[in-house]
Enzyme design. Structure first.
Site, PDB file in Angstrom:
ATOM      1  N   TRP A   1     -28.480  -7.416 -14.495  1.00 49.79           N
ATOM      2  CA  TRP A   1     -29.070  -8.746 -14.277  1.00 49.79           C
ATOM      3  C   TRP A   1     -29.116  -9.470 -15.627  1.00 49.79           C
ATOM      4  CZ3 TRP A   1     -34.837  -9.816 -14.574  1.00 49.79           C
ATOM      5  CH2 TRP A   1     -35.135 -11.089 -14.097  1.00 49.79           C
TER       6      TRP A   1
ATOM      7  N   ASP B   1     -36.912  -0.690 -13.598  1.00 54.25           N
ATOM      8  CA  ASP B   1     -37.088  -2.021 -13.025  1.00 54.25           C
ATOM      9  C   ASP B   1     -36.982  -1.886 -11.503  1.00 54.25           C
ATOM     10  OD1 ASP B   1     -37.035  -4.670 -12.358  1.00 54.25           O
ATOM     11  OD2 ASP B   1     -35.234  -5.189 -13.498  1.00 54.25           O
TER      12      ASP B   1
ATOM     13  N   LYS C   1     -39.530 -10.482  -4.098  1.00 55.81           N
ATOM     14  CA  LYS C   1     -38.551 -10.378  -3.006  1.00 55.81           C
ATOM     15  C   LYS C   1     -39.162  -9.705  -1.776  1.00 55.81           C
ATOM     16  CE  LYS C   1     -35.554 -11.084  -6.455  1.00 55.81           C
ATOM     17  NZ  LYS C   1     -34.590 -12.082  -6.765  1.00 55.81           N
TER      18      LYS C   1
HETATM   19  C1  LMR Z   1     -31.301 -13.223  -9.109  1.00 52.65           C
HETATM   20  O1  LMR Z   1     -30.784 -12.329  -9.799  1.00 52.65           O
HETATM   21  O2  LMR Z   1     -30.637 -14.013  -8.438  1.00 52.65           O
HETATM   22  C2  LMR Z   1     -32.786 -13.368  -9.087  1.00 52.65           C
HETATM   23  O3  LMR Z   1     -33.416 -12.251  -9.579  1.00 52.65           O
HETATM   24  C3  LMR Z   1     -33.247 -14.645  -9.669  1.00 52.65           C
HETATM   25  C4  LMR Z   1     -33.488 -14.611 -11.132  1.00 52.65           C
HETATM   26  O4  LMR Z   1     -34.651 -14.644 -11.521  1.00 52.65           O
HETATM   27  O5  LMR Z   1     -32.514 -14.584 -11.892  1.00 52.65           O
END
Ligand code: LMR
Length: 393
Positions: free
Chosen positions: A128, A208, A243
């Site tokens: 991420w 996480d 979420k």
């Molecule tokens: C995502 O990865 O789309 C979400 O977790 C939103 C974010 O906060 O980036």
């Protein structure tokens, strides 16, 4: 002085929302930012959360400060779900504090790691985008290794090599479930190995857990985390309810520490309180209070879990439908999507194909090829498959 700052690009995921909103095509498809959508394309408030919010409005008699630790009733009510109902505090060694969403927890975990002398965090990539961004902002080093193997499963050889190369005093960042962006989670057997490798190496695990309940089930999605915690002396856990309670904009998160002893956990958390005070002072109350009310009421808890089950089942159905279309999209291997978990999977599309599917077909996905499978419905999935077949032909 301020003029010396350089213009920064907009956050790519958040910019995609704006592009999508500006597209006038009625049949456009949003597979960008990770929010859950129903088969009608809506992101409604959970009915269990709405009922809890109504109760909150009726019963709350003060909005006075709670302190940097936030709502400890909320923090403790989540613990049996995360750490198991048998001994959720691991003999008093686990405790936590409320934080603003998953990002708040990660910021705190990384800053605490830095405070305790850790400067390098081993991170499976792709990950991420906010993981490396927060580390860069804290001037910490993120050491990448490849998380995804070529066949849509985890690259265990790369993980073993990264751990073998680790230096004393490093930490490792693990995604608890529903890996963002690949959807590739470790299998139960792989988690056994991860736990063993992390324990043997002496690395500090930072886990996480932002999507519990969206992969295989509440207990199943925490099973890997529990294996790691059983094997190591210390760990930090960043938890998000954004979420699995649909509370995205309320920023509802918890941060937990498992210390070597109860005393050590208290000491670590006292540092967490100082960092919270200097960053956001106190976390926002409303969403966390609503979650606490859901979890303290048996019938609301049941309602919430049933809503979560329905979300998970829908996403599995979409995954199955995509995998079944494998032979219609010659240029892509869609079969692995069926065993991957959660909101996300990565498609091996190049930049031109991602641009073409957006411009020609109105399909919006992250520049990495990440799709949010919850953006697909039984009404638009055929159009998406046709669009994929077109741009990969
Ligand atoms: C995502 O990865 O789309 C979400 O977790 C939103 C974010 O906060 O980036």
């Amino acid at each position: 002085m301020l003029d010396s700052l350089n213009q920064q690009p907009a956050d790519a995921l958040l910019a995609l929302i704006k592009l999508y909103d500006a597209d006038p095509r009625a049949d456009k498809i949003d597979l960008g930012v990770g929010v859950y959508r129903t088969n009608d394309g809506a992101t409604p408030v959970f009915s269990a959360v709405k009922a809890a919010e109504q109760k909150l409005v009726a019963e709350q008699d003060s909005k006075a400060y709670l302190g940097p630790e936030g709502d400890m009733g909320f923090v403790h009510a989540l613990m049996p779900y995360i750490f198991g109902s048998k001994d959720p505090t691991m003999g008093g060694r686990i405790d936590g504090m409320q934080v603003p969403g998953g990002t708040g927890g990660l910021r705190l975990a990384f800053a605490l790691a830095k405070r305790s002398g850790i400067n390098r965090i081993i991170t499976g990539t792709p990950t991420w985008p906010n993981h490396p961004q927060i580390l860069a902002d804290l001037e910490m080093e993120s050491v990448g290794f490849s998380h995804a193997g070529p066949v849509g499963t985890a690259d265990m050889a790369a993980l073993r090599a990264a751990i073998a190369d680790a230096q004393p005093g490093d930490a490792i960042l693990l995604h608890g479930c529903c890996h963002n962006p690949t959807g590739i989670d470790y299998t139960p057997e792989e988690w056994d190995e991860v736990a063993r490798l992390v324990a043997d190496s002496g690395l500090l695990p930072i886990i996480d857990l932002a999507y519990q309940g969206l992969g295989r089930g509440m207990d199943e999605d925490a099973a890997g985390l529990r294996k790691v915690l059983a094997a190591v002396p210390e760990a930090m856990i960043c938890y998000s309810c954004d979420k699995n309670f649909g509370l995205y904009r309320d920023r509802v998160g918890a941060f937990y520490v498992m210390g070597k002893s109860a005393e050590s956990t208290v000491k670590v958390l006292s540092n967490g309180h100082v960092l919270a005070r200097t960053n956001w002072s106190q976390p926002p109350d409303h969403g966390a209070a609503a979650v606490r009310l859901v979890l303290r009421d048996e019938s609301l808890t049941k309602q919430w879990l049933a809503e979560l089950d329905a979300m998970r089942t829908r996403m599995r159905d979409v995954r199955k439908a995509l995998a079944a279309a494998d032979n219609r999209v010659a240029g892509l291997d869609l079969a692995p999507l069926a065993h991957q978990n959660g909101l996300f999977s990565m498609l091996a599309l190049d930049k031109d194909q991602i641009l073409a599917i957006r411009e020609k077909h109105g399909v919006y996905m992250a520049g990495s090829g990440r799709i949010n499978v919850a953006g697909l419905t039984m009404g638009n999935i055929q159009k998406f498959i046709d669009a994929l077949a077109d741009v990969t032909a």
